[in-house]
Design a protein around this motif. Structure first.
Motif, mmCIF file in Angstrom:
data_model
loop_
_atom_site.group_PDB
_atom_site.id
_atom_site.type_symbol
_atom_site.label_atom_id
_atom_site.label_comp_id
_atom_site.label_asym_id
_atom_site.label_seq_id
_atom_site.Cartn_x
_atom_site.Cartn_y
_atom_site.Cartn_z
ATOM 1 N N GLY A 125 0.787 -1.234 0.000
ATOM 2 C CA GLY A 125 0.000 0.000 0.000
ATOM 3 C C GLY A 125 0.809 1.269 0.000
ATOM 4 N N GLY A 126 2.083 1.158 -0.394
ATOM 5 C CA GLY A 126 2.858 2.384 -0.577
ATOM 6 C C GLY A 126 3.488 2.893 0.698
ATOM 7 N N THR A 127 4.237 3.946 0.529
ATOM 8 C CA THR A 127 5.002 4.565 1.600
ATOM 9 C C THR A 127 4.338 5.881 1.980
ATOM 10 O OG1 THR A 127 7.029 3.584 0.735
ATOM 11 C CG2 THR A 127 7.286 5.507 2.151
ATOM 12 N N ARG A 128 4.122 6.083 3.267
ATOM 13 C CA ARG A 128 3.572 7.358 3.737
ATOM 14 C C ARG A 128 4.695 8.384 3.800
ATOM 15 N NH1 ARG A 128 0.002 7.988 9.307
ATOM 16 N NH2 ARG A 128 0.298 10.236 9.591
ATOM 17 N N THR A 129 4.395 9.621 3.399
ATOM 18 C CA THR A 129 5.431 10.654 3.396
ATOM 19 C C THR A 129 4.926 11.920 4.078
ATOM 20 O OG1 THR A 129 4.739 11.684 1.303
ATOM 21 C CG2 THR A 129 6.271 9.849 1.145
ATOM 22 N N THR A 130 5.865 12.699 4.586
ATOM 23 C CA THR A 130 5.522 14.059 4.994
ATOM 24 C C THR A 130 6.711 14.968 4.771
ATOM 25 O OG1 THR A 130 4.381 15.385 6.659
ATOM 26 C CG2 THR A 130 6.198 14.046 7.449
ATOM 27 N N LEU A 131 6.417 16.214 4.534
ATOM 28 C CA LEU A 131 7.444 17.245 4.427
ATOM 29 C C LEU A 131 6.948 18.442 5.224
ATOM 30 C CD1 LEU A 131 9.945 18.600 3.178
ATOM 31 C CD2 LEU A 131 8.536 19.184 1.216
ATOM 32 N N VAL A 132 7.717 18.803 6.245
ATOM 33 C CA VAL A 132 7.392 19.989 7.040
ATOM 34 C C VAL A 132 8.413 21.063 6.699
ATOM 35 C CG1 VAL A 132 7.451 20.957 9.377
ATOM 36 C CG2 VAL A 132 6.205 18.824 8.931
ATOM 37 N N GLY A 144 1.709 12.855 2.194
ATOM 38 C CA GLY A 144 1.408 12.152 0.959
ATOM 39 C C GLY A 144 1.666 10.674 1.031
ATOM 40 N N VAL A 145 1.688 10.105 -0.165
ATOM 41 C CA VAL A 145 1.931 8.689 -0.318
ATOM 42 C C VAL A 145 2.724 8.528 -1.606
ATOM 43 C CG1 VAL A 145 -0.227 8.259 -1.610
ATOM 44 C CG2 VAL A 145 0.771 6.436 -0.244
ATOM 45 N N THR A 146 3.586 7.517 -1.633
ATOM 46 C CA THR A 146 4.304 7.227 -2.866
ATOM 47 C C THR A 146 4.341 5.714 -3.064
ATOM 48 O OG1 THR A 146 6.311 7.726 -4.116
ATOM 49 C CG2 THR A 146 6.628 7.212 -1.804
ATOM 50 N N GLY A 147 4.401 5.301 -4.332
ATOM 51 C CA GLY A 147 4.466 3.867 -4.619
ATOM 52 C C GLY A 147 3.184 3.124 -4.307
#
Ligand SMILES: O=c1[nH]c(=O)c2[nH]c(=O)[nH]c2[nH]1
Length: 297
Positions: A125-132, A144-147
């Motif tokens: 189910g993909g990788t969870r991402t964040t950018l602060v 977000g999510v990737t993959g």
């Protein structure tokens, strides 16, 4: 000729952190990849090599591990905000921070006796991402999510496009549509239930992909974005960068066989590359935050 130092940031990239919580025999694990970068008054280190105001990248790496030990690890958004505030509040010469975190999913291994206490299998189910991005007191969170790989075996058409001297693509009313979703959405504010919001948005992405009859991947992304913004007032905009993973029906006529949409060649390249933003009319400005996110328009 006057020359001056322009925009800069620095830190430690891809700090791999695995955090085990072992208060009971039933352990939990978190598996993160953290990139810590600082912005501020770093003229002296660049122009004279004076490191008085240079928080070493090695220290930034250790700060990731130290704060992960000191505090219960919450949502990745919370941890990224903690790291950003630690540096910006802690050093007068640090004016901003860019903290990026990916989280790799692990599921408990199912055994005949139930879900195992301390054994895990990599989740899908993909990788969870964040950018602060913190700029003084202003904090922007892009999650977000990737993959997140999805495919539908029908319910996708593509026709009506211009036919030029170089067009060979056949029009189709029945094709495979497949993509690896990379999406990032921008939150309004930081008072958010990060886990609940992320789970719901991820579910809307895959459900809308499933039920939306597609006339183009662009249309599918628009419909996904619209559904996310309608359900999530805390989100200002969502951006996608998605490959169109082409599946070509194999011509089996040489073997005297037809192919009614059953046998495909899954091409890995070239692929279509569709980048789409869906945003609120009245969204607060993003400032320059997207400029620091490669791969998004
Ligand atoms: O959904 C699609 N969008 C396009 O822009 C495109 N172009 C193409 O060749 N196939 C597709 N499919």
């Amino acid at each position: 000729m006057a020359i001056r130092l322009g925009d800069n940031q620095y830190g430690k990239a891809e700090v791999r952190l695995v955090r085990v919580t072992r208060d009971t025999d039933r352990h939990t694990i978190r598996d993160l990849n953290v990139t810590s970068q600082l912005r501020g008054d770093f003229t002296a280190v660049h122009t004279t090599g004076d490191n008085t105001n240079c928080v070493a990248t090695d220290t930034q790496k250790n700060t990731v591990y130290g704060l992960a030990r000191k505090h219960a690890l919450g949502a990745i958004e919370e941890f990224a905000l903690l790291l950003a505030r630690y540096h910006v509040d802690g050093f007068g010469f640090v004016h901003g921070a860019r903290m990026e975190i990916e989280e790799y999913p692990w599921d408990r291994i199912a055994t005949v006796d139930g879900a195992h206490d301390h054994s895990f299998v990599r989740g899908g189910g993909g990788t969870r991402t964040t950018l602060v991005v913190k700029d003084g007191p202003t904090e922007t969170v892009l999650s977000g999510v990737t993959g997140l790989t999805v495919l539908k075996s029908t319910g996708s058409e593509f026709h009506g496009f211009p036919r030029t001297e170089f067009t060979t693509l056949a029009e189709t009313t029945d094709r495979i549509l497949a993509t690896d979703v990379t999406a990032r959405w921008r939150y309004i504010g930081t008072d958010v239930d990060w886990d609940a919001s992320h789970d719901s948005i991820r579910r809307i992405i895959v459900e809308t992909f499933a039920v939306q009859h597609s006339l183009a991947l662009q249309q599918t992304l628009w419909e996904i974005g619209r559904a996310v913004l309608e359900a999530h007032p805390e989100v200002a905009e969502i951006r996608f960068s998605c490959p169109n993973k082409h599946h070509f029906a194999v011509d089996l006529s040489a073997f005297d066989m037809d192919n009614p949409g059953e046998v495909f060649f899954a091409a890995d390249r070239p692929y279509g590359k569709i980048e789409t933003t869906v945003e609120r009319d009245d969204a607060p400005s993003a400032g320059r935050v997207w400029e620091s996110v490669p791969g998004f328009i």
